[in-house]
Design a protein around this motif. Structure first.
Motif, mmCIF file in Angstrom:
data_model
loop_
_atom_site.group_PDB
_atom_site.id
_atom_site.type_symbol
_atom_site.label_atom_id
_atom_site.label_comp_id
_atom_site.label_asym_id
_atom_site.label_seq_id
_atom_site.Cartn_x
_atom_site.Cartn_y
_atom_site.Cartn_z
ATOM 1 N N UNK A 1 0.837 -1.087 0.081
ATOM 2 C CA UNK A 1 -0.105 0.066 0.084
ATOM 3 C C UNK A 1 0.785 1.146 -0.079
ATOM 4 N N UNK A 2 1.009 2.151 -0.971
ATOM 5 C CA UNK A 2 1.951 2.957 -1.262
ATOM 6 C C UNK A 2 1.675 4.070 -0.304
ATOM 7 N N UNK A 59 8.779 3.210 0.711
ATOM 8 C CA UNK A 59 8.881 2.247 -0.167
ATOM 9 C C UNK A 59 10.366 2.048 -0.717
ATOM 10 N N UNK A 60 11.134 3.111 -0.740
ATOM 11 C CA UNK A 60 12.798 2.996 -0.945
ATOM 12 C C UNK A 60 13.511 2.059 0.166
ATOM 13 N N UNK A 82 14.864 -1.481 -0.459
ATOM 14 C CA UNK A 82 16.388 -1.960 -0.326
ATOM 15 C C UNK A 82 16.692 -3.275 0.510
ATOM 16 N N UNK A 83 15.733 -3.121 1.753
ATOM 17 C CA UNK A 83 15.687 -4.471 2.542
ATOM 18 C C UNK A 83 15.272 -5.628 1.692
ATOM 19 N N UNK A 84 14.137 -5.414 0.842
ATOM 20 C CA UNK A 84 14.028 -6.747 0.003
ATOM 21 C C UNK A 84 15.134 -7.324 -0.852
ATOM 22 N N UNK A 109 10.962 -2.355 9.270
ATOM 23 C CA UNK A 109 10.976 -2.889 7.974
ATOM 24 C C UNK A 109 12.075 -4.108 7.731
ATOM 25 N N UNK A 110 13.133 -3.749 8.436
ATOM 26 C CA UNK A 110 14.452 -4.568 8.361
ATOM 27 C C UNK A 110 13.817 -5.918 8.789
ATOM 28 N N UNK A 111 13.388 -5.735 9.897
ATOM 29 C CA UNK A 111 13.139 -7.221 10.722
ATOM 30 C C UNK A 111 12.023 -7.881 10.137
#
Length: 328
Positions: free
Chosen positions: A20-21, A26-27, A31-33, A115-117
């Motif tokens: 859901x933007x 989003x950036x 990056x994490x993905x 986000x990273x976790x």
């Protein structure tokens, strides 16, 4: 704009991200993905976005065409609910990147917000199967619709709080944003007549301010609304709010506030189980609930409004969707 990678080999692991933007960094998520994909040797990730016309149901159907190992959902409870409608019969697990105002599913499952976790859990976590609630609505215009939910569905004051309160205000001041609708309900004693039955038993009638059917029990701020609710126990937990004046509302608020504190420890939970229910706050556990309302009432499902209804039927599909959780 949605990006899909076509023509990749149909072997190996692949993630699909439905985002859901409006609520997501989003950036940072990309990056994490990308880092997790490279680290674990997965195939190129497919990226899809929700839109005004598609809250996530159609994106979920498109995601399945890519034979994903996991579908990463970045959004709030409403986005997760919509994606679940398209996935809960597929066997494909969901990983949650919480990005809404409530994030109640993530709170109840103990999922981290950063986000990273969340992305690391998507690629390396274990799958926990949880129940999916199904609600059939008969609207006041004669139409019927059916929807899935993972957290709660509510009728009456709960729905008015969810749909009539500004999202921006909720983000700024949290639960204080609900003072106005609660005050108007308390002062106006806005109750409705509900005829309901559970698990095929004889129908009963009751006057209430709101009825909430939950698959999860904890609200924002650690307030425990449904103390016995478990996301994978195969049961719906139902609570009826029936206060008739200020002092009864105060007793309800005190019970819920103290309950949130006691629920954090084993001894506290034992005290809660031994405490008699309030007459104005009765609880029911069931596999099916049917209810009719007079007059028609607003309804919310996982925080989103779905109009006014004259009747509902709520059932459950036990352990119908897998959610990625941190591996032990």
């Amino acid at each position: 704009m949605a990006t899909e990678h076509e023509g990749s080999p149909a072997v190996g692991h692949r993630a699909v991200v439905i985002v859901n933007p409006t609520n997501v960094d989003l950036p940072r998520l990309r990056t994490a993905v990308a880092q997790a994909q490279e680290q674990h040797g997965w195939l190129p990730t497919v990226w899809l976005e929700t839109t005004i016309d598609d809250a996530g149901q159609r994106a979920a159907v498109r995601a399945l065409k890519h034979d994903p190992t996991v579908v990463i959902v970045a959004g709030g409870d409403g986005t997760i609910r919509a994606v679940t409608e398209g996935l809960h019969s597929s066997g494909t697990p969901i990983a949650v990147v919480p990005a809404g105002t409530g994030n109640l599913l993530a709170r109840n499952l103990g999922l981290m917000r950063d986000i990273e976790t969340a992305v690391r859990t998507a690629f390396t976590g274990a799958t926990r199967a949880i129940d999916v609630g199904l609600v059939s609505l008969e609207h006041d215009d004669g139409s019927t619709t059916s929807h899935a939910f993972l957290v709660m569905t509510g009728v009456g004051l709960d729905a008015r709080m969810a749909t009539d309160t500004s999202s921006a205000l909720k983000r700024r001041i949290g639960w204080l944003a609900y003072v106005d609708p609660i005050s108007r309900s308390v002062l106006g004693n806005q109750r409705f007549l509900m005829h309901y039955g559970v698990d095929g038993r004889r129908e009963q009638s009751i006057r209430a301010h709101t009825v909430i059917v939950g698959n999860c029990g904890t609200l924002t701020g650690g307030m425990v609304l449904l103390p016995d609710a478990r996301a994978d126990d195969g049961l719906l937990d139902v609570v009826l709010f029936r206060p008739t004046g200020f002092w009864q509302w105060l007793r309800v608020a005190t019970r819920l506030g103290v309950g949130g504190i006691l629920h954090r420890s084993r001894n506290g939970r034992a005290v809660l189980r031994a405490t008699p229910d309030l007459r104005v706050l009765p609880y029911v556990r069931a596999r099916t609930l049917t209810a009719r309302f007079d007059p028609p009432q607003s309804i919310q499902i996982d925080g989103d409004g779905f109009g006014r209804v004259v009747a509902v039927t709520v059932t459950l599909r036990p352990r119908a969707i897998g959610i990625q959780v941190p591996s032990a």
